[in-house]
Write a protein that holds these residues in place. Structure first.
Motif, PDB file in Angstrom:
ATOM      1  N   VAL A  56       6.999  23.052  -7.066  1.00 39.75           N
ATOM      2  CA  VAL A  56       8.212  22.933  -6.257  1.00 39.75           C
ATOM      3  C   VAL A  56       8.857  24.298  -6.036  1.00 39.75           C
ATOM      4  CG1 VAL A  56      10.531  21.913  -6.159  1.00 39.75           C
ATOM      5  CG2 VAL A  56       8.603  20.546  -6.954  1.00 39.75           C
ATOM      6  N   ILE A  57       8.779  25.184  -7.026  1.00 40.41           N
ATOM      7  CA  ILE A  57       9.306  26.544  -6.864  1.00 40.41           C
ATOM      8  C   ILE A  57       8.655  27.224  -5.662  1.00 40.41           C
ATOM      9  CG2 ILE A  57       9.284  28.880  -7.871  1.00 40.41           C
ATOM     10  CD1 ILE A  57       9.747  27.543 -10.612  1.00 40.41           C
ATOM     11  N   GLY A  58       7.342  27.066  -5.529  1.00 40.30           N
ATOM     12  CA  GLY A  58       6.645  27.657  -4.394  1.00 40.30           C
ATOM     13  C   GLY A  58       7.122  27.108  -3.067  1.00 40.30           C
ATOM     14  N   LEU A  59       7.331  25.792  -3.008  1.00 38.36           N
ATOM     15  CA  LEU A  59       7.810  25.172  -1.770  1.00 38.36           C
ATOM     16  C   LEU A  59       9.223  25.627  -1.440  1.00 38.36           C
ATOM     17  CD1 LEU A  59       6.536  21.502  -2.272  1.00 38.36           C
ATOM     18  CD2 LEU A  59       5.429  23.362  -1.012  1.00 38.36           C
ATOM     19  N   GLY A  60      10.085  25.679  -2.457  1.00 38.40           N
ATOM     20  CA  GLY A  60      11.473  26.082  -2.239  1.00 38.40           C
ATOM     21  C   GLY A  60      11.589  27.530  -1.802  1.00 38.40           C
ATOM     22  N   SER A  61      10.794  28.402  -2.427  1.00 37.85           N
ATOM     23  CA  SER A  61      10.833  29.810  -2.054  1.00 37.85           C
ATOM     24  C   SER A  61      10.279  30.016  -0.646  1.00 37.85           C
ATOM     25  CB  SER A  61      10.031  30.637  -3.072  1.00 37.85           C
ATOM     26  OG  SER A  61      10.172  32.018  -2.816  1.00 37.85           O
ATOM     27  N   PHE A  62       9.263  29.249  -0.281  1.00 36.96           N
ATOM     28  CA  PHE A  62       8.735  29.318   1.083  1.00 36.96           C
ATOM     29  C   PHE A  62       9.824  28.928   2.085  1.00 36.96           C
ATOM     30  CE2 PHE A  62       6.784  27.314   4.806  1.00 36.96           C
ATOM     31  CZ  PHE A  62       5.919  28.319   5.232  1.00 36.96           C
ATOM     32  N   ALA A  63      10.578  27.875   1.747  1.00 37.06           N
ATOM     33  CA  ALA A  63      11.662  27.438   2.637  1.00 37.06           C
ATOM     34  C   ALA A  63      12.692  28.544   2.836  1.00 37.06           C
ATOM     35  CB  ALA A  63      12.324  26.188   2.074  1.00 37.06           C
ATOM     36  N   PHE A  64      13.010  29.259   1.765  1.00 36.88           N
ATOM     37  CA  PHE A  64      14.018  30.320   1.868  1.00 36.88           C
ATOM     38  C   PHE A  64      13.505  31.499   2.692  1.00 36.88           C
ATOM     39  CE2 PHE A  64      16.386  33.898  -0.436  1.00 36.88           C
ATOM     40  CZ  PHE A  64      17.432  33.853   0.464  1.00 36.88           C
ATOM     41  N   HIS A  65      12.272  31.905   2.451  1.00 39.59           N
ATOM     42  CA  HIS A  65      11.758  33.102   3.117  1.00 39.59           C
ATOM     43  C   HIS A  65      11.310  32.836   4.546  1.00 39.59           C
ATOM     44  CE1 HIS A  65      12.182  35.858  -0.188  1.00 39.59           C
ATOM     45  NE2 HIS A  65      11.724  34.920  -1.003  1.00 39.59           N
ATOM     46  N   THR A  66      11.409  31.608   4.993  1.00 39.12           N
ATOM     47  CA  THR A  66      11.146  31.295   6.400  1.00 39.12           C
ATOM     48  C   THR A  66      12.440  30.980   7.151  1.00 39.12           C
ATOM     49  OG1 THR A  66      10.594  29.039   5.699  1.00 39.12           O
ATOM     50  CG2 THR A  66       8.755  30.542   6.136  1.00 39.12           C
ATOM     51  N   THR A  67      13.305  30.172   6.548  1.00 36.52           N
ATOM     52  CA  THR A  67      14.556  29.799   7.224  1.00 36.52           C
ATOM     53  C   THR A  67      15.678  30.807   6.995  1.00 36.52           C
ATOM     54  OG1 THR A  67      15.420  28.503   5.364  1.00 36.52           O
ATOM     55  CG2 THR A  67      13.955  27.363   6.935  1.00 36.52           C
ATOM     56  N   ALA A  68      15.646  31.515   5.851  1.00 36.56           N
ATOM     57  CA  ALA A  68      16.683  32.497   5.490  1.00 36.56           C
ATOM     58  C   ALA A  68      18.084  31.897   5.555  1.00 36.56           C
ATOM     59  CB  ALA A  68      16.591  33.727   6.392  1.00 36.56           C
ATOM     60  N   THR A  69      18.221  30.665   5.085  1.00 35.11           N
ATOM     61  CA  THR A  69      19.506  29.970   5.110  1.00 35.11           C
ATOM     62  C   THR A  69      20.047  29.788   3.697  1.00 35.11           C
ATOM     63  OG1 THR A  69      18.304  27.869   5.043  1.00 35.11           O
ATOM     64  CG2 THR A  69      18.970  28.684   7.222  1.00 35.11           C
ATOM     65  N   ARG A  70      21.325  29.395   3.628  1.00 40.40           N
ATOM     66  CA  ARG A  70      21.919  29.130   2.320  1.00 40.40           C
ATOM     67  C   ARG A  70      21.289  27.898   1.676  1.00 40.40           C
ATOM     68  NH1 ARG A  70      25.464  32.655   0.958  1.00 40.40           N
ATOM     69  NH2 ARG A  70      26.678  33.809   2.516  1.00 40.40           N
ATOM     70  N   TRP A  71      20.953  26.886   2.473  1.00 45.60           N
ATOM     71  CA  TRP A  71      20.278  25.729   1.873  1.00 45.60           C
ATOM     72  C   TRP A  71      18.884  26.128   1.382  1.00 45.60           C
ATOM     73  CZ3 TRP A  71      15.564  24.006   3.252  1.00 45.60           C
ATOM     74  CH2 TRP A  71      15.088  24.242   4.551  1.00 45.60           C
ATOM     75  N   GLY A  72      18.234  27.058   2.104  1.00 52.14           N
ATOM     76  CA  GLY A  72      16.947  27.564   1.647  1.00 52.14           C
ATOM     77  C   GLY A  72      17.078  28.333   0.342  1.00 52.14           C
ATOM     78  N   ALA A  73      18.173  29.086   0.207  1.00 53.27           N
ATOM     79  CA  ALA A  73      18.423  29.817  -1.036  1.00 53.27           C
ATOM     80  C   ALA A  73      18.584  28.858  -2.208  1.00 53.27           C
ATOM     81  CB  ALA A  73      19.661  30.693  -0.887  1.00 53.27           C
ATOM     82  N   MET A  74      19.245  27.729  -1.972  1.00 50.46           N
ATOM     83  CA  MET A  74      19.395  26.719  -3.021  1.00 50.46           C
ATOM     84  C   MET A  74      18.050  26.083  -3.366  1.00 50.46           C
ATOM     85  SD  MET A  74      22.964  24.864  -1.932  1.00 50.46           S
ATOM     86  CE  MET A  74      22.845  23.706  -3.299  1.00 50.46           C
ATOM     87  N   ALA A  75      17.243  25.829  -2.325  1.00 49.97           N
ATOM     88  CA  ALA A  75      15.906  25.273  -2.558  1.00 49.97           C
ATOM     89  C   ALA A  75      15.041  26.249  -3.342  1.00 49.97           C
ATOM     90  CB  ALA A  75      15.243  24.931  -1.221  1.00 49.97           C
ATOM     91  N   ASP A  76      15.348  27.527  -3.219  1.00 48.99           N
ATOM     92  CA  ASP A  76      14.620  28.576  -3.930  1.00 48.99           C
ATOM     93  C   ASP A  76      15.063  28.674  -5.389  1.00 48.99           C
ATOM     94  OD1 ASP A  76      13.138  30.874  -4.539  1.00 48.99           O
ATOM     95  OD2 ASP A  76      14.623  32.212  -3.666  1.00 48.99           O
ATOM     96  N   THR A  77      16.368  28.726  -5.609  1.00 47.87           N
ATOM     97  CA  THR A  77      16.875  29.035  -6.947  1.00 47.87           C
ATOM     98  C   THR A  77      16.995  27.832  -7.881  1.00 47.87           C
ATOM     99  OG1 THR A  77      19.139  28.898  -6.099  1.00 47.87           O
ATOM    100  CG2 THR A  77      18.120  31.075  -6.156  1.00 47.87           C
TER     101      THR A  77
END
Length: 220
Positions: A56-77
C-alpha cells in the motif's frame, strides 16, 4: 483543500500527471519488495500484515508523485505511519516481550518521541525530512536493547536503521542539489526505503521462527 497541489520535489516542473516520472515509477520498488517478502510471511501473521502495508505504501506514494495533491500526500504518509506503528507494536511485543498493553503504550509513546525528534532535527537543518528522524533512532534503541538477548536480531535492526539513515539523507539532498542535478535524489529514497522495509520484515520473520525453534527445543 485536499485537491490543492504541491510542488515538493526537484524532478517536478509542472502539475501534470507524469511530471515526476522517475519518482513515480520507482515506487514499483515497494511493490516488488512486498511481493518478494510475501511468500516468506505465510506462517507469521504480523509479517504478512506488514507486507500488505508495504504494498500500500507503494500505491500511496505513486498517487502522490503523480497527482501532487494534499490527498496524495496523505495517501503517501499514512501507510508509512501505519507500518511504523505496526512494526513498533510487533517489536515491543515479540522482541522485547512487553505484552499487549505495554506494546500499545509503546506505540502511543512514539508520537511525543517523534515530535521531539522532529523539532530537534529541524533545527539541525533536515527540513521536512526531520519528520522521519525518529524512526532510525528508535530502531537503533531497540537494537541496543536486544544486543544481549537477541544479538542476531539486534544486528538486523541496526542494518535496517543504517539503510534508513542513508535513505533520509537522499530525501534531504533532493532540494540542495536540484540546480546541479534536476532529476533530484528523491527516487533513491524510494529504492532504499523499499529495501529497508522489506529487510525489516525479514528480520521480524527470522526472529519469530528462531523463537519458535528455541521454544520447541526447550519443550522437549
Amino acid at each position: 483543500m485536499f485537491a490543492e497541489q504541491i510542488d515538493a520535489y526537484c524532478e517536478r516542473t509542472d502539475f501534470t500527471f507524469w511530471s515526476e516520472p522517475v519518482n513515480a515509477l520507482t515506487n514499483a520498488a515497494f511493490l516488488i519488495a512486498a511481493l518478494v517478502i510475501w511468500p516468506r510471511t505465510k506462517d507469521v501473521p504480523m509479517a504478512r500484515a506488514l507486507a500488505v502495508v508495504l504494498f500500500v505504501i507503494g500505491l500511496g506514494s505513486f498517487a502522490f508523485h503523480t497527482t501532487a495533491t494534499r490527498w496524495g500526500a496523505m495517501a503517501d504518509t499514512l501507510p508509512i505511519l501505519g507500518f511504523v506503528l505496526l512494526y513498533l507494536f510487533g517489536a515491543s511485543r515479540d522482541f522485547l516481550g512487553l505484552g499487549l498493553w505495554r506494546s500499545v503504550l509503546a506505540c502511543l509513546a512514539f508520537f511525543p518521541f517523534a515530535f521531539v525528534c522532529t523539532l530537534l532535527f529541524s533545527h539541525l537543518g533536515l527540513g521536512s525530512s526531520a519528520a522521519y528522524s525518529s524512526v532510525p533512532l528508535l530502531i537503533f534503541i531497540y537494537a541496543a536493547l536486544l544486543r544481549t538477548r537477541a544479538p542476531f536480531t539486534a544486528r538486523g535492526l541496526a542494518i535496517g536503521a543504517t539503510i534508513l539513515c542513508l535513505s533520509i539523507a537522499m530525501r534531504w539532498l533532493d532540494e540542495p542539489i536540484c540546480d546541479a542535478f534536476p532529476l533530484g535524489t528523491h527516487f533513491l529514497w524510494h529504492i532504499l526505503n523499499a529495501t529497508m522495509l522489506g529487510w525489516m520484515i525479514h528480520v521480524y520473520v527470522r526472529h519469530m521462527r528462531q523463537t519458535r525453534l528455541e521454544d520447541g527445543a526447550s519443550a522437549r
